[in-house]
Design a protein around this motif. Structure first.
Motif, PDB file in Angstrom:
ATOM      1  N   GLN A  96      19.516  33.112  71.688  1.00 60.03           N
ATOM      2  CA  GLN A  96      18.953  32.572  70.421  1.00 60.03           C
ATOM      3  C   GLN A  96      19.694  31.462  69.680  1.00 60.03           C
ATOM      4  O   GLN A  96      19.206  30.151  69.429  1.00 60.03           O
ATOM      5  CB  GLN A  96      18.270  33.849  69.516  1.00 60.03           C
ATOM      6  CG  GLN A  96      17.447  33.317  68.362  1.00 60.03           C
ATOM      7  CD  GLN A  96      16.312  32.705  68.868  1.00 60.03           C
ATOM      8  OE1 GLN A  96      15.630  33.203  69.953  1.00 60.03           O
ATOM      9  NE2 GLN A  96      15.447  31.893  68.009  1.00 60.03           N
ATOM     10  N   ARG A  97      20.609  31.847  69.606  1.00 58.17           N
ATOM     11  CA  ARG A  97      21.769  30.862  68.679  1.00 58.17           C
ATOM     12  C   ARG A  97      21.732  29.519  69.517  1.00 58.17           C
ATOM     13  O   ARG A  97      21.897  28.598  69.001  1.00 58.17           O
ATOM     14  CB  ARG A  97      22.993  31.865  68.502  1.00 58.17           C
ATOM     15  CG  ARG A  97      24.182  30.776  67.979  1.00 58.17           C
ATOM     16  CD  ARG A  97      25.214  31.783  67.198  1.00 58.17           C
ATOM     17  NE  ARG A  97      26.442  30.964  67.011  1.00 58.17           N
ATOM     18  CZ  ARG A  97      27.491  31.396  66.249  1.00 58.17           C
ATOM     19  NH1 ARG A  97      27.536  32.933  66.016  1.00 58.17           N
ATOM     20  NH2 ARG A  97      28.630  30.823  66.122  1.00 58.17           N
TER      21      ARG A  97
ATOM     22  N   ALA B  94      10.196  34.209  69.309  1.00 57.81           N
ATOM     23  CA  ALA B  94      11.222  34.322  68.298  1.00 57.81           C
ATOM     24  C   ALA B  94      10.995  32.950  67.305  1.00 57.81           C
ATOM     25  O   ALA B  94      11.207  33.116  66.065  1.00 57.81           O
ATOM     26  CB  ALA B  94      12.754  34.543  68.778  1.00 57.81           C
ATOM     27  N   SER B  95      10.974  31.829  67.860  1.00 58.14           N
ATOM     28  CA  SER B  95      10.520  30.835  67.057  1.00 58.14           C
ATOM     29  C   SER B  95       8.931  30.723  66.300  1.00 58.14           C
ATOM     30  O   SER B  95       9.020  30.462  64.966  1.00 58.14           O
ATOM     31  CB  SER B  95      10.760  29.351  67.873  1.00 58.14           C
ATOM     32  OG  SER B  95       9.486  29.224  68.386  1.00 58.14           O
ATOM     33  N   ARG B 126      16.705  38.485  68.669  1.00 60.46           N
ATOM     34  CA  ARG B 126      16.571  37.014  68.711  1.00 60.46           C
ATOM     35  C   ARG B 126      15.857  36.748  67.297  1.00 60.46           C
ATOM     36  O   ARG B 126      16.444  35.929  66.605  1.00 60.46           O
ATOM     37  CB  ARG B 126      15.481  36.765  69.520  1.00 60.46           C
ATOM     38  CG  ARG B 126      16.248  36.313  71.111  1.00 60.46           C
ATOM     39  CD  ARG B 126      15.027  35.815  71.679  1.00 60.46           C
ATOM     40  NE  ARG B 126      15.587  35.620  73.467  1.00 60.46           N
ATOM     41  CZ  ARG B 126      15.939  34.233  73.530  1.00 60.46           C
ATOM     42  NH1 ARG B 126      16.017  33.365  72.746  1.00 60.46           N
ATOM     43  NH2 ARG B 126      16.433  34.049  74.942  1.00 60.46           N
ATOM     44  N   LEU B 127      15.136  37.521  66.650  1.00 65.57           N
ATOM     45  CA  LEU B 127      14.312  37.173  65.539  1.00 65.57           C
ATOM     46  C   LEU B 127      15.236  37.389  64.516  1.00 65.57           C
ATOM     47  O   LEU B 127      15.478  36.566  63.462  1.00 65.57           O
ATOM     48  CB  LEU B 127      13.127  38.265  65.295  1.00 65.57           C
ATOM     49  CG  LEU B 127      12.569  37.936  64.067  1.00 65.57           C
ATOM     50  CD1 LEU B 127      11.894  36.456  63.623  1.00 65.57           C
ATOM     51  CD2 LEU B 127      11.216  39.053  63.830  1.00 65.57           C
ATOM     52  N   ALA B 128      16.042  38.322  64.372  1.00 67.50           N
ATOM     53  CA  ALA B 128      17.450  38.580  63.175  1.00 67.50           C
ATOM     54  C   ALA B 128      18.175  37.175  63.357  1.00 67.50           C
ATOM     55  O   ALA B 128      18.425  36.756  62.429  1.00 67.50           O
ATOM     56  CB  ALA B 128      17.874  40.024  63.531  1.00 67.50           C
ATOM     57  N   ILE B 133      19.635  37.161  59.461  1.00 71.61           N
ATOM     58  CA  ILE B 133      19.822  38.763  58.887  1.00 71.61           C
ATOM     59  C   ILE B 133      20.463  39.754  59.792  1.00 71.61           C
ATOM     60  O   ILE B 133      20.325  39.191  60.955  1.00 71.61           O
ATOM     61  CB  ILE B 133      18.485  39.041  58.363  1.00 71.61           C
ATOM     62  CG1 ILE B 133      17.593  39.317  59.407  1.00 71.61           C
ATOM     63  CG2 ILE B 133      17.918  38.049  57.281  1.00 71.61           C
ATOM     64  CD1 ILE B 133      16.160  39.799  59.065  1.00 71.61           C
ATOM     65  N   PRO B 134      21.270  40.756  59.324  1.00 75.42           N
ATOM     66  CA  PRO B 134      21.757  41.685  60.333  1.00 75.42           C
ATOM     67  C   PRO B 134      20.653  42.575  61.175  1.00 75.42           C
ATOM     68  O   PRO B 134      19.471  42.660  60.727  1.00 75.42           O
ATOM     69  CB  PRO B 134      22.502  42.764  59.341  1.00 75.42           C
ATOM     70  CG  PRO B 134      22.008  42.357  57.974  1.00 75.42           C
ATOM     71  CD  PRO B 134      21.468  40.951  57.919  1.00 75.42           C
TER      72      PRO B 134
END
Lengths: 309, 241
Positions: A96-97, B94-95, B126-128, B133-134
């Motif tokens: 994701q990053r 996630a996006s 992925r969403l976090a 956020i943790p």
């Protein structure tokens, strides 16, 4: 370069073997990321050209940070991560990053149309999907134990110390409780004795438990026993919507073998089925089967096995 | 009072997906659609937190209005639905999710640890990461204490009790609870609650599925005749180690 990481050393060694094979076929190199000290030289013996060594525990936040930084610096083609629970979490976060795709539980690779195809099981393990990762780095997790480690050339490669100052994590670990060996952990169990609708009363689960105890195994059950009858708590439920298990030996007693159940035991090494219905679908999905009354077979088994085990 | 978002995915029940006899590809036609099992556990946990602390539960659903109605009948206060096509991978999901969540207020996000059709374990982490956020994955106990979330996570050989400040994201396991089954009255009552469709976006994707083909299960299928023979098989398999 192909970068390899696992918080489990044996898994890292197995992936290294596969990574080496891929790297050789495309004339690339293999680097392995090592958190914490000890046993690093084994990475050279099992195929690594380079070790990136970080003096830190592999906490998820740190692994994400370190691998993202290494990606920035070295631009690897591929990052292969051991599919432990931590590995799956960090692989998704790193992908994701970096704005990349990720294949979880990749069990095989092949070159298709000039591109690497990553294979994984989907839809209850009945189908094999081939995926292509569209962006660099290509990130995948590999299930522990999937590939055998292979001793490679003995030449010692390069070891690079990665300086690392941990940033303050937003997560604080308050307590770690080790699981007791006898504690039920059906997903990790080596032997599972599992029961289905073939038993007549809740009390008869004692019989199944007794066989499990004789073999040093865990007790599992089908959907109906856990979800409908509630004769066993859901921790015991084996199946697609319950727990997916991977024991060496799975004994299905009075379980008809619905798709949903079979999907949960796909990774079992050997499946034995006991059922009074010769047409039960479980017999099409087992290694060894016996047609008969479980109320005769199970006590008989316990008697014989008690003398031998 | 906590504002909780639960992410839910509607899937074809994998047990009902058939294999096309000639192409060996999956056939979803005729298979029932359902909310993925562990997502339902996530919703149940959100409802329990609300029952204890008050607040609001928002269901964010990839799927149809039927799935939204089911989440509302279970007790969610409001539902948002979005459509996704088969080309949407986890980067895309996630996006879509993070893009929407950035526009609303929240304290806690709950997801199932994985969906039972794909078992990828990616969407929650992925969403976090996307939201910064943790994430506390694989939770089998969740407790809200002031502005912290305390979670017991199940890992391979240990349980880890961890704490994070809100906002945070938690993914839950099957063992965390037993999801409630709505009563007829709740099902009828849910029709008054609001379902909003999120306007479709075409997300970026990082993975492309080239093919999905049925695989044969290779098992020996040997039938044994006696208990003694069966005991012999069990002993040799047990000792093989």
């Amino acid at each position: 370069m192909i970068l390899v990481f696992s918080d489990d050393n044996e898994t890292a060694l197995g992936i290294l073997g596969k990574g080496r094979e891929i790297a050789d076929s495309v004339k690339s190199e293999v680097g392995v990321i090592s958190f914490g000290n000890g046993g690093e030289d084994a990475f050279f013996a099992y195929g690594a050209d380079r070790i990136y060594s970080i003096d830190s525990q592999p906490f998820a936040d740190r692994v994400v940070e370190v691998i993202s930084n290494l990606n920035e610096q070295y631009r690897p083609e591929m990052i292969l991560i051991g599919g432990t629970k931590l590995g799956k979490e960090v692989a998704a976060r790193i992908a994701q990053r970096l704005g990349a795709g990720c294949v979880t539980d990749c069990i095989d690779f092949s070159i298709e149309g000039g591109h690497m195809a990553f294979k994984r099981l989907v839809l209850g393990g009945r189908f094999l999907a081939a995926l292509r990762l569209l962006r660099k780095p290509q990130i995948a997790t590999i299930p522990p134990g999937r590939f055998e480690k292979k001793a490679g050339k003995t030449a010692r490669g390069e070891k690079i110390i990665i300086p690392f100052t941990p940033a303050g994590s937003k997560i604080q670990v308050m307590e770690i409780k080790k699981k007791a060996p006898q504690e039920l952990n059906i997903e990790e169990a080596d032997i599972i004795v599992s029961v289905g609708r073939g038993i007549k009363n809740k009390e008869d689960i004692g019989l199944i438990k007794s066989l499990a105890d004789t073999l040093g195994g865990a007790v599992g059950c089908s959907r109906s026993i856990a979800a409908d009858l509630k004769w066993l708590p859901e921790e015991h439920w084996v199946g697609l919507s319950g727990h997916r298990v991977k024991p060496r030996l799975y004994i299905a007693i009075g379980i008809s073998g619905q798709v949903q159940h079979i999907a949960g035991i796909r990774d079992a090494k050997t499946i034995i089925a006991i059922n009074n219905d010769p047409n039960a679908p479980i017999f099409k999905a087992c290694d060894y089967g016996i047609v008969g009354d479980l109320y005769e077979i199970v006590p008989g088994l316990i008697e014989i096995l008690k003398k031998q085990v | 009072m906590p504002e909780i978002i639960v992410c839910l995915k509607q899937i074809y029940d994998p047990a009902q997906i058939r294999i096309d006899p000639s192409s060996k590809r999956p056939v979803t036609e005729g298979a029932a659609r359902k909310i993925s099992d562990f997502d339902r556990n996530a919703l149940e946990e959100a409802l329990r937190i609300k029952e204890k602390h008050g607040g609001k539960v928002v269901a964010l659903i990839g799927g149809t209005k039927d799935a939204a109605k089911e989440a509302l009948a279970m007790g969610a206060d409001e539902a948002f639905i979005y459509q996704y096509d088969e080309k949407t991978d986890h980067l895309g999901t996630a996006s879509i999710l993070s893009g929407f969540i950035r526009t609303i207020k929240y304290d806690l996000i709950l997801c199932g640890e994985a969906s039972v059709d794909e078992y990828s374990f990616q969407t929650g982490p992925r969403l976090a990461q996307a939201l910064g956020i943790p994430v506390l994955a694989y939770a089998r106990k969740v407790e809200l204490r002031d502005s912290d979330i305390i979670v017991e996570r199940e890992l391979e050989n240990r349980y880890e009790v961890s704490k994070a400040g809100l906002p945070a994201l938690v993914t839950v396991t099957k063992d965390i609870n037993q999801p409630r089954i709505p009563t007829l009255l709740q099902i009828l009552g849910a029709s008054k609650k609001k379902i909003t469709e999120i306007s479709p976006v075409k997300p970026e994707v990082g993975a492309e599925t080239l093919d999905i083909i049925a695989i044969e299960m290779k098992r020996k299928g040997i039938m044994v005749k006696s208990i003694e023979e069966l005991a012999g098989v069990i002993l040799s398999e047990k000792q093989r180690g």
